[in-house]
Design a protein around this motif. Structure first.
Motif, short mmCIF file in Angstrom:
data_model
loop_
_atom_site.label_atom_id
_atom_site.label_comp_id
_atom_site.label_asym_id
_atom_site.label_seq_id
_atom_site.Cartn_x
_atom_site.Cartn_y
_atom_site.Cartn_z
N VAL A 77 0.84 -1.21 0.00
CA VAL A 77 0.00 0.00 0.00
C VAL A 77 0.87 1.25 0.00
N GLU A 78 1.91 1.28 0.83
CA GLU A 78 2.81 2.44 0.85
C GLU A 78 3.45 2.66 -0.52
N THR A 79 3.80 1.59 -1.19
CA THR A 79 4.42 1.69 -2.51
C THR A 79 3.41 2.15 -3.55
N ALA A 80 2.22 1.59 -3.53
CA ALA A 80 1.19 1.91 -4.53
C ALA A 80 0.70 3.34 -4.44
N THR A 81 0.83 3.96 -3.28
CA THR A 81 0.33 5.33 -3.11
C THR A 81 1.40 6.39 -3.37
N ARG A 82 2.57 5.97 -3.82
CA ARG A 82 3.65 6.91 -4.11
C ARG A 82 3.70 7.24 -5.60
N ALA A 83 4.42 8.30 -5.88
CA ALA A 83 4.74 8.62 -7.27
C ALA A 83 5.66 7.51 -7.81
N PRO A 84 5.74 7.35 -9.13
CA PRO A 84 6.50 6.23 -9.69
C PRO A 84 7.97 6.12 -9.23
N LEU A 85 8.71 7.20 -9.25
CA LEU A 85 10.13 7.11 -8.89
C LEU A 85 10.33 6.68 -7.42
N PRO A 86 9.67 7.34 -6.46
CA PRO A 86 9.81 6.86 -5.09
C PRO A 86 9.27 5.44 -4.89
N ALA A 87 8.25 5.06 -5.64
CA ALA A 87 7.71 3.70 -5.54
C ALA A 87 8.75 2.68 -5.99
N PHE A 88 9.37 2.94 -7.12
CA PHE A 88 10.41 2.02 -7.60
C PHE A 88 11.59 1.96 -6.64
N ALA A 89 11.95 3.11 -6.06
CA ALA A 89 13.04 3.13 -5.08
C ALA A 89 12.68 2.31 -3.85
N ASN A 90 11.43 2.40 -3.41
CA ASN A 90 10.98 1.63 -2.25
C ASN A 90 11.03 0.13 -2.54
N VAL A 91 10.56 -0.26 -3.71
CA VAL A 91 10.61 -1.68 -4.09
C VAL A 91 12.05 -2.16 -4.17
N GLY A 92 12.90 -1.38 -4.84
CA GLY A 92 14.30 -1.77 -4.97
C GLY A 92 15.00 -1.90 -3.63
N ALA A 93 14.79 -0.93 -2.76
CA ALA A 93 15.42 -0.97 -1.44
C ALA A 93 14.90 -2.14 -0.61
N THR A 94 13.59 -2.36 -0.65
CA THR A 94 13.01 -3.45 0.12
C THR A 94 13.55 -4.80 -0.32
N TYR A 95 13.58 -5.04 -1.62
CA TYR A 95 14.04 -6.33 -2.11
C TYR A 95 15.55 -6.50 -1.97
N ALA A 96 16.32 -5.47 -2.29
CA ALA A 96 17.78 -5.58 -2.17
C ALA A 96 18.19 -5.81 -0.71
N LEU A 97 17.67 -4.99 0.17
CA LEU A 97 18.04 -5.14 1.59
C LEU A 97 17.44 -6.40 2.19
N GLY A 98 16.22 -6.77 1.78
CA GLY A 98 15.60 -7.99 2.29
C GLY A 98 16.38 -9.23 1.90
N PHE A 99 16.78 -9.32 0.63
CA PHE A 99 17.58 -10.48 0.20
C PHE A 99 18.95 -10.49 0.86
N ALA A 100 19.58 -9.32 0.97
CA ALA A 100 20.88 -9.25 1.64
C ALA A 100 20.75 -9.71 3.09
N ALA A 101 19.70 -9.28 3.76
CA ALA A 101 19.48 -9.69 5.15
C ALA A 101 19.21 -11.18 5.24
N ALA A 102 18.44 -11.72 4.30
CA ALA A 102 18.16 -13.16 4.30
C ALA A 102 19.43 -13.96 4.09
N PHE A 103 20.26 -13.55 3.14
CA PHE A 103 21.52 -14.26 2.92
C PHE A 103 22.41 -14.19 4.16
N ALA A 104 22.47 -13.02 4.79
CA ALA A 104 23.25 -12.88 6.02
C ALA A 104 22.68 -13.76 7.13
N GLY A 105 21.36 -13.80 7.24
CA GLY A 105 20.73 -14.65 8.25
C GLY A 105 21.00 -16.13 8.00
N LEU A 106 20.98 -16.54 6.73
CA LEU A 106 21.29 -17.94 6.42
C LEU A 106 22.73 -18.28 6.81
#
Length: 113
Positions: A77-106
């Motif tokens: 919802v936070e992503t869908a209610t943003r303008a396109p550029l901040p929305a893409f930045a939010n998706v990119g940050a969430t996935y990049a940091l989420g995967f990095a955190a998952a790999f570190a946790g593994l």
């Protein structure tokens, strides 16, 4: 026979996860708080998978606590209610940091398993 304790473990874990998520939201408002819980949850879930052998404890932590602590719906919802550029930045940050955190946790899970 099914383990009758499972719903209780998931519910109690869910209570602690949801209240923890609420507390983080009070400390870190908006999408920064959502990013923080999702990245932290990715790390902890990956570590739990590597370390915890008890199925009951995994249900409590992974299915109960962490699934209530992290929040995909708020992220969406936070992503869908943003303008396109901040929305893409939010998706990119969430996935990049989420995967990095998952790999570190593994990795942490492998080291302490």
């Amino acid at each position: 026979m099914a383990d009758r304790l499972v719903p209780v473990l998931v519910a109690v874990g869910g209570f602690f996860g949801a209240t923890s998520r609420y507390a983080v939201g009070l400390l870190v408002a908006g999408s920064a708080g959502t990013l923080a819980v999702n990245v932290a949850g990715s790390f902890v879930l990956a570590a739990v998978i590597g370390v915890v052998r008890s199925s009951r404890l995994r249900l409590f932590l992974a299915t109960g606590l962490l699934s209530s602590f992290t929040t995909y719906s708020t992220f969406a919802v936070e992503t869908a209610t943003r303008a396109p550029l901040p929305a893409f930045a939010n998706v990119g940050a969430t996935y990049a940091l989420g995967f990095a955190a998952a790999f570190a946790g593994l990795e942490v899970g492998r080291r302490y398993a």
